[in-house]
Enzyme design. Structure first.
Site, PDB file in Angstrom:
ATOM      1  N   ARG A  47       0.941  -1.302  -0.010  1.00 56.68           N
ATOM      2  CA  ARG A  47      -0.091   0.083  -0.177  1.00 56.68           C
ATOM      3  C   ARG A  47       0.767   1.288   0.005  1.00 56.68           C
ATOM      4  O   ARG A  47       1.830   1.318   0.795  1.00 56.68           O
ATOM      5  CB  ARG A  47      -0.939   0.223   1.283  1.00 56.68           C
ATOM      6  CG  ARG A  47      -1.470   1.538   1.489  1.00 56.68           C
ATOM      7  CD  ARG A  47      -2.533   1.490   2.716  1.00 56.68           C
ATOM      8  NE  ARG A  47      -3.710   0.919   2.072  1.00 56.68           N
ATOM      9  CZ  ARG A  47      -5.033   1.158   2.657  1.00 56.68           C
ATOM     10  NH1 ARG A  47      -5.009   1.921   3.862  1.00 56.68           N
ATOM     11  NH2 ARG A  47      -6.003   0.641   2.249  1.00 56.68           N
ATOM     12  N   HIS A  63      -7.595   0.770  -5.889  1.00 51.72           N
ATOM     13  CA  HIS A  63      -7.721   0.234  -4.794  1.00 51.72           C
ATOM     14  C   HIS A  63      -8.561  -1.260  -5.229  1.00 51.72           C
ATOM     15  O   HIS A  63      -9.759  -1.303  -4.804  1.00 51.72           O
ATOM     16  CB  HIS A  63      -8.659   0.949  -3.838  1.00 51.72           C
ATOM     17  CG  HIS A  63      -8.720   0.644  -2.343  1.00 51.72           C
ATOM     18  ND1 HIS A  63      -7.705  -0.487  -2.084  1.00 51.72           N
ATOM     19  CD2 HIS A  63      -9.130   0.995  -1.371  1.00 51.72           C
ATOM     20  CE1 HIS A  63      -7.870  -0.663  -0.472  1.00 51.72           C
ATOM     21  NE2 HIS A  63      -8.859   0.320  -0.244  1.00 51.72           N
ATOM     22  N   GLN A 100     -10.449  -3.643  -2.487  1.00 51.28           N
ATOM     23  CA  GLN A 100     -11.766  -3.006  -2.039  1.00 51.28           C
ATOM     24  C   GLN A 100     -12.779  -3.336  -3.013  1.00 51.28           C
ATOM     25  O   GLN A 100     -14.045  -3.626  -2.553  1.00 51.28           O
ATOM     26  CB  GLN A 100     -11.497  -1.420  -2.028  1.00 51.28           C
ATOM     27  CG  GLN A 100     -12.639  -0.642  -1.586  1.00 51.28           C
ATOM     28  CD  GLN A 100     -13.122  -0.983  -0.001  1.00 51.28           C
ATOM     29  OE1 GLN A 100     -12.268  -0.590   0.655  1.00 51.28           O
ATOM     30  NE2 GLN A 100     -14.268  -1.187   0.283  1.00 51.28           N
ATOM     31  N   ASP A 132     -17.001   8.318  -0.821  1.00 50.45           N
ATOM     32  CA  ASP A 132     -15.584   8.333  -0.046  1.00 50.45           C
ATOM     33  C   ASP A 132     -15.118   9.561   0.334  1.00 50.45           C
ATOM     34  O   ASP A 132     -15.788  10.452   0.088  1.00 50.45           O
ATOM     35  CB  ASP A 132     -14.585   7.695  -1.063  1.00 50.45           C
ATOM     36  CG  ASP A 132     -13.222   7.345  -0.524  1.00 50.45           C
ATOM     37  OD1 ASP A 132     -13.145   7.297   0.716  1.00 50.45           O
ATOM     38  OD2 ASP A 132     -12.147   7.164  -1.555  1.00 50.45           O
ATOM     39  N   CYS A 139     -16.179   2.736   1.556  1.00 50.22           N
ATOM     40  CA  CYS A 139     -14.803   1.831   1.703  1.00 50.22           C
ATOM     41  C   CYS A 139     -14.427   2.131   3.096  1.00 50.22           C
ATOM     42  O   CYS A 139     -13.821   1.119   3.635  1.00 50.22           O
ATOM     43  CB  CYS A 139     -13.736   2.203   0.771  1.00 50.22           C
ATOM     44  SG  CYS A 139     -13.166   3.952   0.786  1.00 50.22           S
ATOM     45  N   ARG A 184     -14.022  -7.401   3.301  1.00 51.94           N
ATOM     46  CA  ARG A 184     -12.383  -7.197   2.759  1.00 51.94           C
ATOM     47  C   ARG A 184     -11.803  -8.574   3.355  1.00 51.94           C
ATOM     48  O   ARG A 184     -10.968  -8.852   2.462  1.00 51.94           O
ATOM     49  CB  ARG A 184     -12.022  -5.973   3.727  1.00 51.94           C
ATOM     50  CG  ARG A 184     -12.447  -4.858   3.399  1.00 51.94           C
ATOM     51  CD  ARG A 184     -12.585  -4.189   1.849  1.00 51.94           C
ATOM     52  NE  ARG A 184     -11.064  -4.227   1.530  1.00 51.94           N
ATOM     53  CZ  ARG A 184     -10.072  -3.412   1.774  1.00 51.94           C
ATOM     54  NH1 ARG A 184     -10.155  -2.360   2.458  1.00 51.94           N
ATOM     55  NH2 ARG A 184      -8.774  -3.609   1.274  1.00 51.94           N
TER      56      ARG A 184
HETATM   57  N1   CP Z   1     -11.100   0.852   3.279  1.00 53.81           N
HETATM   58  C1   CP Z   1      -9.736   0.650   3.291  1.00 53.81           C
HETATM   59  O1   CP Z   1      -9.002   0.553   2.740  1.00 53.81           O
HETATM   60  O2   CP Z   1      -9.570   0.886   4.849  1.00 53.81           O
HETATM   61  P1   CP Z   1      -8.105   0.955   5.541  1.00 53.81           P
HETATM   62  O3   CP Z   1      -7.564   2.280   5.019  1.00 53.81           O
HETATM   63  O4   CP Z   1      -8.438   1.064   7.108  1.00 53.81           O
HETATM   64  O5   CP Z   1      -7.308  -0.322   4.873  1.00 53.81           O
HETATM   65  N1  NVA Z   2      -9.567   7.453  -1.350  1.00 51.54           N
HETATM   66  C1  NVA Z   2      -9.335   7.029   0.095  1.00 51.54           C
HETATM   67  C2  NVA Z   2      -9.552   5.624   0.182  1.00 51.54           C
HETATM   68  C3  NVA Z   2      -9.002   4.890   1.670  1.00 51.54           C
HETATM   69  C4  NVA Z   2      -9.453   3.467   1.881  1.00 51.54           C
HETATM   70  C5  NVA Z   2      -7.769   7.314   0.309  1.00 51.54           C
HETATM   71  O1  NVA Z   2      -7.116   7.065  -0.690  1.00 51.54           O
HETATM   72  O2  NVA Z   2      -7.574   7.913   1.445  1.00 51.54           O
END
Ligand code: CP
Ligand code: NVA
Length: 332
Positions: A108, A135, A138, A231, A272, A317
């Site tokens: 990530r 993502h 997700q 989001d 998400c 998830r």
């Molecule tokens: N939705 C999601 O990716 O959550 P986190 O940032 O907690 O992993």
């Molecule tokens: N768009 C958000 C998603 C988090 C799961 C971010 O990248 O922070």
């Protein structure tokens, strides 16, 4: 058709066919059932995975960790500080070193090019746990949640409201196109998804009989929606100075009772997570003090309503990420 994903990376859904995505969803359902029935599924005993996080996470990290442990694997977590990656060691060297010790690598972080570079230099599967652009894990949880609610996916309509250029919105557009789900995003023009990606998705969608619509009119966009999705307005890695502008731009796209009332009667709400729907977070409080708004992308009322399936989505998830690890790490 026999689907075999052993040894494959999972970097973005554009790399996966409709059949492969549906296969992963089917596998997630089987694994979810086993978990619910307390049936052991340590199919990958003896293997080990490493999780590289350059950004924070609750769901993705926990899903990879618990998923790996349920499959009988060992797990190492490397957080935003503490590893050599990027500072003293290149992505290419890191990928090669980790491939000698682990059977799979989750990443990530920031640019999509980093996870692609890791995969290019790794001899074991690499999984994208979120980049600035996409993502993909997700999406599997989201699609499983939609399917659990309606019993099908093809022909449904999913509408995203908010920052439609972000990783989640762009990934939703891709997965909807691939699975023949009508996709609409409601956002100000300057936050529409990148044009090239829209064109690619329109081509894919037209073969599946579905549509991709971008609109600035939220009420028009959500008409006939089965799924309303939003989001955060500022994503991880973006500068905090953007909040003022984003609040001004995106306030008309907040998911509230009125928006939900223009969707289908049995429409569900997805997010998400994490979400700013009250002031019970540090950032939520700061934004309230600075801008006087206590709810952002979704109202507390919608977030906690019976239409909201966000906790099922969060749980999914685990089952879907486990399916990705199992499918790509199992012996051929
Ligand atoms: N939705 C999601 O990716 O959550 P986190 O940032 O907690 O992993
Ligand atoms: N768009 C958000 C998603 C988090 C799961 C971010 O990248 O922070």
């Amino acid at each position: 058709m026999d689907i075999n994903l052993s040894g494959r990376d999972f970097l973005k859904l554009l790399d996966y066919s409709k059949e492969e995505i549906l296969y992963l969803l089917g596998l997630a359902k089987v694994l979810k059932e086993k978990k619910k029935n307390h049936e052991s599924h340590e199919y990958l005993k003896g293997k080990n995975v490493v999780l590289l996080f350059e950004k924070d996470s609750t769901r993705t990290r926990c899903a990879f960790e618990v998923g790996a442990m349920d499959l009988g694997m060992g797990v190492t977590y490397l957080g935003p500080t503490g590893s050599q990656m990027g500072k003293k060691e290149s992505i290419a060297d890191t990928a090669q070193v980790l491939s000698r010790m682990y059977d799979g690598i989750e990443y990530r972080g920031f640019e999509q090019t980093v996870v692609e570079e890791l995969a290019k230099n790794s001899s074991v599967p690499v999984w994208n746990g979120l980049t600035n652009e996409f993502h993909p894990t997700q999406m599997l949880a989201d699609m499983l949640t939609v399917e659990e609610n309606f019993g099908d996916l093809h022909g449904r309509k999913l509408v995203f409201l908010g920052d439609a250029r972000n990783n989640v919105a762009c990934s939703l557009m891709v997965v909807c196109a691939k699975l023949g789900i009508h996709f609409a995003c409601c956002a100000p023009k300057e936050l529409f998804p990148p044009e090239a990606l829209v064109e690619t998705c329109k081509e894919i969608a037209s073969k599946e009989g579905s549509t991709i619509v971008l609109t600035e009119n939220a009420l028009e966009g959500v008409a006939n929606a089965d799924v309303i999705y939003t989001d955060v307005w500022v994503s991880m890695g973006e500068d905090a100075s953007l909040w003022a502008k984003r609040i001004e731009l995106l306030k008309p796209y907040q998911v509230n009772k009125e928006i939900m009332s223009h969707a289908k009667e049995n429409a569900i709400f997805l997010h998400c997570l994490p979400s700013f729907h009250d002031t019970n977070t540090q950032i939520g409080k700061e934004i309230y003090e600075k801008f006087g708004i206590s709810e952002m992308e979704v109202t507390d009322e919608v977030f906690n309503s019976s239409s909201s399936k966000v906790m099922d989505q969060a749980e999914n998830r685990l089952h879907t990420i486990k399916a990705v690890m199992y499918a790509t790490l199992k012996d051929e």
